[in-house]
Design a protein around this motif. Structure first.
Motif, short mmCIF file in Angstrom:
data_model
loop_
_atom_site.label_atom_id
_atom_site.label_comp_id
_atom_site.label_asym_id
_atom_site.label_seq_id
_atom_site.Cartn_x
_atom_site.Cartn_y
_atom_site.Cartn_z
N ALA A 131 0.96 -1.04 0.07
CA ALA A 131 -0.03 -0.12 0.05
C ALA A 131 0.83 1.25 -0.10
N THR A 132 2.02 1.06 0.74
CA THR A 132 2.71 2.37 0.95
C THR A 132 3.42 2.84 -0.40
N GLU A 133 3.90 1.46 -1.05
CA GLU A 133 4.73 1.52 -2.20
C GLU A 133 3.67 2.28 -3.51
N LEU A 134 2.44 1.85 -3.43
CA LEU A 134 1.50 2.18 -4.49
C LEU A 134 1.10 3.80 -4.13
N VAL A 135 1.07 4.00 -2.74
CA VAL A 135 0.66 5.45 -2.46
C VAL A 135 1.94 6.19 -3.14
N GLN A 136 3.03 5.76 -2.80
CA GLN A 136 4.13 6.76 -3.28
C GLN A 136 4.19 6.84 -4.84
N LYS A 137 3.83 5.78 -5.58
CA LYS A 137 4.23 5.79 -6.82
C LYS A 137 3.05 6.70 -7.37
N LEU A 138 1.97 6.65 -6.90
CA LEU A 138 0.74 7.49 -7.26
C LEU A 138 0.62 9.00 -7.05
N HIS A 139 1.84 9.14 -6.00
CA HIS A 139 2.05 10.46 -5.39
C HIS A 139 0.57 11.09 -4.64
N ILE A 197 -13.87 -0.21 -1.83
CA ILE A 197 -13.80 -0.81 -3.16
C ILE A 197 -14.58 -0.03 -4.11
N PRO A 198 -16.15 0.22 -3.75
CA PRO A 198 -17.03 1.02 -4.39
C PRO A 198 -16.46 2.46 -4.72
N SER A 199 -15.81 2.85 -3.63
CA SER A 199 -15.44 4.48 -3.83
C SER A 199 -14.06 4.55 -4.56
N ALA A 200 -13.13 3.58 -4.49
CA ALA A 200 -11.84 3.72 -4.95
C ALA A 200 -11.70 4.32 -6.51
N GLN A 201 -11.27 5.38 -6.95
CA GLN A 201 -11.15 5.89 -8.15
C GLN A 201 -10.04 5.44 -8.95
N ASN A 202 -8.87 5.46 -8.49
CA ASN A 202 -7.71 5.11 -9.04
C ASN A 202 -7.81 3.46 -9.49
N ALA A 203 -7.55 2.92 -10.71
CA ALA A 203 -7.68 1.52 -10.77
C ALA A 203 -6.71 0.63 -10.02
N LEU A 205 -5.48 -3.17 -5.68
CA LEU A 205 -4.86 -3.37 -4.37
C LEU A 205 -5.89 -3.90 -3.32
N LEU A 206 -7.27 -3.14 -3.16
CA LEU A 206 -8.23 -3.34 -2.43
C LEU A 206 -8.91 -4.78 -2.51
N ILE A 207 -8.95 -5.21 -4.12
CA ILE A 207 -9.44 -6.43 -4.37
C ILE A 207 -8.81 -7.57 -3.83
N LYS A 208 -7.50 -7.10 -4.08
CA LYS A 208 -6.20 -8.18 -4.07
C LYS A 208 -6.09 -8.67 -2.42
N VAL A 209 -6.30 -7.57 -1.56
CA VAL A 209 -5.99 -7.92 0.03
C VAL A 209 -7.25 -8.58 0.56
N ARG A 210 -8.77 -8.29 -0.18
CA ARG A 210 -9.85 -8.84 0.65
C ARG A 210 -9.69 -10.11 0.89
N PRO A 211 -9.20 -11.32 0.08
CA PRO A 211 -9.24 -12.46 0.58
C PRO A 211 -8.39 -12.99 1.84
N ALA A 212 -7.35 -11.80 2.10
CA ALA A 212 -6.66 -12.10 3.27
C ALA A 212 -7.37 -11.93 4.58
#
Lengths: 115, 177
Positions: free
Chosen positions: B76-84, B139-145, B150-157
């Motif tokens: 999550a932190t890596e993605l947030v940094q990448k997306l600024h 998941i319904p609110s997230a705008q960035n694909a 990422l949210l969909i990927k962590v859900r099964p955990a």
């Protein structure tokens, strides 16, 4: 996340090398089995059930964000922790049916049949 | 019974916060803060449980929570940094943090099997609440694909952790007290 991408690509590359290595060492025939891959993703083994021939190489690729294991009962095989983006390989020698789990996430189950 | 009530009220508070605070849904920076806080709170509870838990199974579960939620937060932190994207605190992340702080304060007063039961009860409630928030709000609110992915990927955990915690809960209740 460039670093994560790189690691993922590295994991895939390693898997590719392993598979290529098997193909080269087992048989020169173009259609020889190059080994089998089980992808670990979303806390599932995919395929969950796999049939292989004795001597085939099976590679587990962990595409989740945290470690998993492939652990069979009766001391058949135990990968121990497979880190995210890492791979683990087992060569099935003895015919039989092996059920295995992730030792960390007991809801994850798989079966390998060695023919 | 008291513990169960406490755990349930935590779920209700979180669910209410997740649903009421965002009539229009949280923004991506707010979702980022919710994700990071949700994971961190469970890592912190896991660290406390690793030092205080009585049963081996509970300790192993606590270590799993630390490992898995740290893995999620790293991504999550890596993605947030990448997306600024700069994570933005909001009522849901604040509620999660407060829930985590209150839980730790309550757990610190307990020992032995009473600690184990309270920790595991809270883990069940926490994972259920976060799962509900992931499904109904995040998941319904997230705008960035990529954030949505990422949210969909962590859900099964969260699903697996919830089931694991419920199994522990029933084991602990069979042991009785």
């Amino acid at each position: 996340m460039p670093e994560a991408r790189w690691t993922w690509a590295w994991g895939v590359a390693v898997a590719g090398l392993l598979l290529a290595g098997t193909a080269a060492s087992t048989s020169p025939a173009a259609d020889a089995p190059a080994g089998r891959t089980i992808v670990i993703e979303n806390l599932q083994f995919n395929p969950q059930v796999l049939a292989v021939k004795a001597g085939e190489r099976i590679t587990w690729v962990n595409k989740d964000l945290f470690p998993h294991t492939a652990t069979a009962g009766a001391k058949a095989f135990d990968s121990k922790a497979i880190a995210p983006n890492a791979v683990w390989t087992w060569v099935a020698q003895k015919p039989g049916t092996y059920t295995y789990v992730c030792a960390f996430h007991p809801t994850m189950k798989g079966t390998i049949t060695v023919q | 019974m008291k513990m169960k009530f406490t755990a349930w009220s935590g779920v209700l508070v979180l669910a209410a916060a997740a649903n009421v605070a965002f009539a229009a849904g949280p923004t991506d920076p707010q979702i980022a803060a919710i994700v990071v806080t949700a994971n961190q709170v469970d890592i912190d509870a896991g660290k406390l449980a690793l030092s205080k838990a009585h049963s081996k199974d509970v300790k192993e579960f606590a270590q799993l929570m630390i490992t898995d939620h740290s893995g999620v937060n790293k991504s999550a932190t890596e993605l947030v940094q990448k997306l600024h994207v700069t994570p933005e605190a909001n009522p849901t992340s604040a509620s999660l943090q407060k829930g985590g702080d209150d839980n730790e304060a309550a757990l610190k007063k307990l020992k032995g099997s009473a600690f184990d039961r309270a920790y595991v009860d809270h883990e069940v409630a926490y994972h259920q609440a976060v799962l509900d928030a992931v499904d109904t709000t995040l998941i319904p609110s997230a705008q960035n694909a990529e954030l949505k992915a990422l949210l969909i990927k962590v859900r099964p955990a969260f699903v697996a952790h919830l089931e694991h915690a419920k199994n522990l809960q029933s084991q602990l209740s069979k042991k009785g007290a």
